[in-house]
Design an enzyme around this catalytic site. Structure first.
Site, PDB file in Angstrom:
ATOM      1  N   ARG A  15      12.078   6.279   8.115  1.00  9.12           N
ATOM      2  CA  ARG A  15      12.322   7.481   7.674  1.00  9.12           C
ATOM      3  C   ARG A  15      11.267   8.656   8.215  1.00  9.12           C
ATOM      4  NH1 ARG A  15      15.820   9.697   3.799  1.00  9.12           N
ATOM      5  NH2 ARG A  15      15.183  11.651   2.948  1.00  9.12           N
ATOM      6  N   ARG A  81       4.406 -23.738   7.009  1.00 15.34           N
ATOM      7  CA  ARG A  81       3.841 -22.775   6.107  1.00 15.34           C
ATOM      8  C   ARG A  81       2.690 -22.248   6.546  1.00 15.34           C
ATOM      9  NH1 ARG A  81       8.035 -21.235   3.199  1.00 15.34           N
ATOM     10  NH2 ARG A  81       9.282 -22.833   2.530  1.00 15.34           N
ATOM     11  N   HIS A  82       2.725 -21.955   7.768  1.00 22.45           N
ATOM     12  CA  HIS A  82       1.120 -21.546   8.583  1.00 22.45           C
ATOM     13  C   HIS A  82       1.618 -20.522   9.743  1.00 22.45           C
ATOM     14  CE1 HIS A  82      -2.824 -20.998  10.133  1.00 22.45           C
ATOM     15  NE2 HIS A  82      -3.206 -21.858   8.986  1.00 22.45           N
ATOM     16  N   SER A 108      -7.974 -19.779  12.272  1.00 26.22           N
ATOM     17  CA  SER A 108      -6.823 -18.647  12.246  1.00 26.22           C
ATOM     18  C   SER A 108      -7.517 -17.109  12.322  1.00 26.22           C
ATOM     19  CB  SER A 108      -6.121 -18.647  10.803  1.00 26.22           C
ATOM     20  OG  SER A 108      -5.383 -20.204  11.093  1.00 26.22           O
ATOM     21  N   HIS A 155      -8.987  29.167 -11.751  1.00 28.69           N
ATOM     22  CA  HIS A 155      -8.118  28.489 -13.057  1.00 28.69           C
ATOM     23  C   HIS A 155      -6.849  29.155 -13.015  1.00 28.69           C
ATOM     24  CE1 HIS A 155     -12.258  27.956 -14.823  1.00 28.69           C
ATOM     25  NE2 HIS A 155     -12.384  29.126 -14.513  1.00 28.69           N
ATOM     26  N   SER A 285      18.387  23.286  -2.278  1.00 27.30           N
ATOM     27  CA  SER A 285      19.072  22.679  -3.468  1.00 27.30           C
ATOM     28  C   SER A 285      20.488  22.303  -3.292  1.00 27.30           C
ATOM     29  CB  SER A 285      18.786  23.511  -4.626  1.00 27.30           C
ATOM     30  OG  SER A 285      19.509  23.178  -5.819  1.00 27.30           O
ATOM     31  N   ARG A 299       6.506  16.660   0.262  1.00 30.57           N
ATOM     32  CA  ARG A 299       6.395  15.431   0.566  1.00 30.57           C
ATOM     33  C   ARG A 299       4.785  15.090   1.115  1.00 30.57           C
ATOM     34  NH1 ARG A 299      10.013  14.916   5.488  1.00 30.57           N
ATOM     35  NH2 ARG A 299      11.770  14.843   3.915  1.00 30.57           N
TER      36      ARG A 299
END
Length: 480
Positions: A15, A81-82, A108, A155, A285, A299
Site C-alpha cells: 500500500r 526444514r532448513h 548458515s 502547554h 470524510s 499516517r
C-alpha cells in the site's frame, strides 16, 4: 499461484512503500544475494589454493544468480526444514559442477547474516538521500517563513510570539540529529565475514590445513568482494544483535521526530493556520463533505508510532541471545528489519510531500495574534507610559482593570479582545495613544527568531547538507 487478494500482505509494501525499498527486502534480492555470497566464498577459496573448486563451477554459479527456482526451493525447505540448505540444494541443481563445493566450510549465518548486512547497507543508502531531501525542503520552508510572526504555545496555551520559520527550525534541528545518527550507523556498519559455526573460524582453519594467514586472507577477501571496509573482528555464530539495536534506535528516534512534526501540523490544521496539501478530488470524510482531514500527517503519526515500537523489539532480541547464538532471533528479525526500513521510507516520503505542499494562512495567524497580543503588549505600554512621565503603579492598576474587563468580553461573551480600544478610549493613556500601533507591531515581539533561523541554517544546516551534496533522492511518490 494464490490470488493476492485472498492472502494477507503487509500494507507497508502493498500500500505505501516505494518500489526501490520494497524490492530491497524482496525474496528476489535476498536469494540472489545468497547466491552471490556463495560465489564470493568459492571464488576467494579457489584464489587461496583450494583446487577442488573449478573455474567451471564458478562459471555455472555466475550464470544462475537470479534465475531461482522458487518452487523447487520451497519444496526442498518443506522436506528439510532448513531454508539455507534448501537453497544450497536448489543452486546445486542449477550449477551441477558446483554442487559439491557450494557453502564449503561455511555455516548458515555466513549466508543469512552477511546478506542481511548487505540489505541493511543498501537500505540505508536508499534512506539517507531521502532524509537529506526532507532536510532540504524543511530548510527552505523555515527560511521562507522565518519572519512571519505567529502565536507560540506552551502547554498548548497561548505564549509569547515566535515565527512560523522558527517553529520549523525546531523540526529541522531534530531532523539534523536523525541524519547524523543514521549516517553514523551507516558508517559503522561492518561485514560478518567468514567466521564459521561459533565464530572461531575453526572449519576454515581445517580447510586450509592450519594456515592462519589464509583464513585471515579469506575473511578479508570476501569482505572486500562486497565493498565493506572491514568485518567485525569477533563474532559468535552471528554478528552481535547490538548492531540491529543500534540501527533500530536510530530509525526509531527518527520515528519520534516524524511523529512530533506531524502532530504539530495536525494541531496547526485544527487552528486553520497551516494545512498539508490536498488533491482537488480528495475526500476528507465519507459523511462530512466539507472536511479536510490531515490524512498524511495522521499516517505519519501512525507509522512513526509503529517505527518507535520496533526499538524495544531489537532491545529484547539483543538481550536474549545465549552464548554464541540462539535461533529465537530469526523469525523475529525477518519481520523487524524489513518493517523498520519500509516504515522509515514511507514516513520520509510523506513528510517531504507535506512540507513541499504545506499551505500557510497568514490572515488566520494574524487574527489569532490579535486576540492575544493586547495582553502581551501591556508591559510595553506600561513602560512607554512611565517614559512619558506616568506613575508605574497607577498605570499597572489601570491596565489590570482594563485587561480584566477585556478578558470578560472574550470569555463570557465570545467577543473580540477590545483591550486596545479601551486603552484608546481612556484619557489616562493619551500620552501613548500615538505609539500604540508601534507597540502592537507583532514583529517587535518575536525577538531574534528571524535571525536565529538564518544563523542556524548558515551555521548548522547548510554545512551538513554540503557533506551530502551528492545524495540525490529519486521521486518520492506518496501512495494512496
Amino acid at each position: 499461484m494464490a490470488d493476492p487478494n485472498t492472502v494477507y500482505q503487509t500494507p507497508l509494501a502493498s500500500r505505501y512503500a516505494s518500489k526501490e525499498m520494497a524490492y530491497n527486502w524482496s525474496n528476489a534480492k535476498k536469494f540472489a544475494t545468497w547466491r552471490r555470497l556463495w560465489i564470493a566464498l568459492a571464488t576467494c577459496e579457489r584464489q587461496l589454493g583450494l583446487t577442488d573448486i573449478t573455474q567451471e563451477a564458478l562459471d555455472q554459479m555466475a550464470q544462475h544468480v537470479e534465475d531461482i527456482d522458487y518452487a523447487a526451493a520451497a519444496e526442498e525447505e518443506r522436506k528439510r526444514r532448513h531454508d539455507v540448505m534448501a537453497h544450497v540444494h536448489t543452486f546445486g541443481v542449477a550449477a551441477p559442477a558446483a554442487a559439491g563445493i557450494i557453502h564449503l566450510g561455511a555455516t548458515s549465518c555466513y549466508i543469512t547474516d552477511n546478506s542481511e548486512l548487505i540489505l541493511i547497507r543498501d537500505a540505508l543508502d536508499l534512506l539517507i538521500p531521502k532524509l537529506v531531501q526532507l532536510i532540504r525542503v524543511m530548510r527552505d520552508f523555515a527560511m521562507a517563513q522565518r519572519s512571519l510572526p505567529t502565536l507560540g504555545f506552551t502547554h498548548f496555551q497561548p505564549a509569547q510570539l515566535t515565527t512560523v520559520g522558527k517553529r520549523a527550525s525546531l523540526w529541522l534541528q531534530e531532523l539534523l540529529m536523525d541524519l547524523r545518527n543514521i549516517t553514523r550507523v551507516r558508517d559503522d556498519l561492518c561485514f560478518r565475514g567468514v567466521k564459521g559455526t561459533t565464530g572461531t573460524q575453526g572449519s576454515f582453519l581445517a580447510l586450509f590445513d592450519g594456515d592462519h594467514d589464509k583464513v585471515k586472507q579469506l575473511d578479508r577477501l570476501v569482505t572486500a568482494y562486497f565493498n565493506f571496509p572491514k568485518a567485525y573482528p569477533v563474532t559468535g555464530q552471528t554478528y552481535t544483535r547490538k548492531v540491529d539495536l543500534d540501527l533500530l534506535s536510530a530509525l526509531g528516534s527518527f520515528g519520534a521526530t516524524a511523529h512530533k512534526i506531524a502532530t504539530d501540523v495536525r494541531l496547526l490544521a485544527h487552528l486553520k493556520e497551516m494545512e498539508e496539501p490536498i488533491e482537488a478530488d480528495q475526500i476528507g470524510s465519507s459523511a462530512m463533505a466539507y472536511k479536510r482531514n490531515p490524512m498524511r500527517s495522521e499516517r505519519v503519526c501512525s507509522l512513526g508510532r509503529h517505527l518507535m515500537t520496533l526499538v524495544s523489539n531489537a532491545q529484547q532480541t539483543a538481550a536474549t541471545q545465549w552464548f554464541e547464538r540462539t535461533l529465537d532471533d530469526s523469525a523475529n528479525r525477518r519481520v523487524t528489519l524489513p518493517e523498520a526500513f519500509l516504515t522509515a521510507d514511507i514516513v520520509v516520503a510523506h513528510l517531504v510531500n507535506i512540507v513541499q505542499g504545506a499551505v500557510v494562512y497568514p490572515r488566520v495567524i494574524q487574527a489569532r495574534i490579535a486576540q492575544e497580543l493586547p495582553f502581551m503588549a501591556t508591559e510595553n505600554i506600561i513602560m512607554a507610559m512611565v517614559r512619558a512621565g506616568g506613575d508605574r503603579q497607577a498605570c499597572h492598576e489601570a491596565i489590570r482593570v482594563a485587561s480584566r474587563d477585556a478578558a470578560a468580553q472574550v470569555k463570557q461573551h465570545g467577543r473580540p479582545n477590545d483591550l486596545i480600544d479601551r486603552i484608546r478610549a481612556n484619557p489616562y493613556f493619551k500620552p501613548v495613544h500615538d505609539q500604540l500601533d508601534r507597540l502592537l507591531d507583532p514583529a517587535s515581539f518575536v525577538g531574534r527568531a528571524p535571525e536565529q533561523v538564518a544563523e542556524f541554517v548558515a551555521e548548522e544546516v547548510d554545512p551538513l547538507l554540503a557533506t551530502h551534496q551528492h545524495a540525490q533522492a529519486g521521486a518520492m511518490e506518496v501512495n494512496v
